[in-house]
Write an enzyme that holds these catalytic residues in place. Structure first.
Site, PDB file in Angstrom:
ATOM      1  N   HIS A  19       0.866  -1.047   0.040  1.00  0.00           N
ATOM      2  CA  HIS A  19       0.033   0.032   0.027  1.00  0.00           C
ATOM      3  C   HIS A  19       1.017   1.147  -0.098  1.00  0.00           C
ATOM      4  O   HIS A  19       1.673   1.553   1.095  1.00  0.00           O
ATOM      5  CB  HIS A  19      -0.920  -0.025   1.264  1.00  0.00           C
ATOM      6  N   HIS A  61      -0.942  10.734  -2.375  1.00  0.00           N
ATOM      7  CA  HIS A  61      -2.016  10.275  -1.987  1.00  0.00           C
ATOM      8  C   HIS A  61      -3.068  11.376  -1.792  1.00  0.00           C
ATOM      9  O   HIS A  61      -4.142  11.407  -2.395  1.00  0.00           O
ATOM     10  CB  HIS A  61      -2.033   9.492  -0.708  1.00  0.00           C
TER      11      HIS A  61
END
Length: 263
Positions: A19, A61
């Site tokens: 991730h 992100h």
């Protein structure tokens, strides 16, 4: 489907995705974090894409630079030059000072030689333009056949599926923006769905399997959560810390990666 992507359909194996690289141990979405995930022999790299003011896709992100860099502001209000002047590692730890925000092209150059690595490309700047420019770069590097594309916005997910015919990961209805019900709605366009470990159950997994959607989990980062993900039936685990999942799956003989590396 291509041979590499077929691994996602192997019911005898459970896959592991890093991730944002290895977000637990390294500054997320930096090339260092991605490289460390590759070295761990994960099956897939999950990464996030935003768009600068001068239309360059960068790997980050948040839509702002505030949390992960020493800067402030929205990425879409900043040029690539301004983004590249930021420190993307120092907030994580002094040892990582000087790391930069990578562009999608830089990311592609890093992962391209790892021919067995799958990619989960998440659209964070939720515009069709971001999708189009990201697809253009990934096509240029010959990586499309390795990709699953992700977005929390159902309109963007549908655009990617309808316009490019790609495999799309979405999320349970209550987690998505602009979700469309019905037989031709959002779920009909999804290849996989990411289920938060806080809400995953065997019943929820079965619900998506019955719809022909692959059930994946995020973020099982401890032994306990890995076992819970396995118990519920998730076929892929996206982990900030991939080590517990890799260890447990290897012990059970359920992990798909070659022990000698993924190049």
């Amino acid at each position: 489907m291509g041979k590499i992507i077929d691994r996602l359909l192997d019911k005898e194996r459970i896959l592991v995705a890093g991730h944002r690289g290895v977000g637990a141990f390294y500054p997320e979405n930096t090339l260092l974090s991605i490289q460390k995930a590759l070295e761990m022999n994960v099956d897939m790299i999950e990464f996030d894409m935003n768009l600068t003011k001068d239309k360059v896709v960068v790997i980050m992100h948040d839509r702002t630079v505030d949390r992960t860099t020493n800067g402030k502001g929205y990425i879409h209000d900043m040029t690539l030059k301004q983004i590249k002047e930021l420190d993307a590692g120092g907030k994580f730890g002094k040892a990582f000072e000087g790391l930069k925000v990578p562009t999608l092209r830089e990311f592609c150059e890093l992962v391209q030689p790892y021919e067995n690595i799958l990619l989960n490309a998440e659209i964070k700047e939720k515009t069709y333009e971001t999708v189009d420019l990201a697809m253009e770069v990934l096509k240029e590097y010959g990586l499309m056949h390795r990709c699953v594309f992700t977005c929390f916005d159902a309109f963007i997910a549908a655009y990617m599926y309808d316009s490019y015919g790609v495999r799309v990961q979405g999320f349970p209805k209550e987690k998505m923006e602009n979700f469309v019900d019905g037989e031709t709605g959002t779920y009909s366009k999804l290849f996989a769905v990411g289920i938060d470990m806080k809400i995953i159950t065997p019943e929820r997994v079965k619900e998506f399997e019955n719809l022909g959607i692959l059930p994946w989990s995020y973020c099982p980062d401890t032994d306990e959560l890995v076992y819970e993900s396995i118990r519920c039936g998730a076929r892929l685990m996206t982990c900030n810390n991939p080590l517990p999942a890799l260890k447990i799956l290897k012990e059970k003989g359920w992990h798909s990666q070659m022990l000698k590396g993924n190049r």
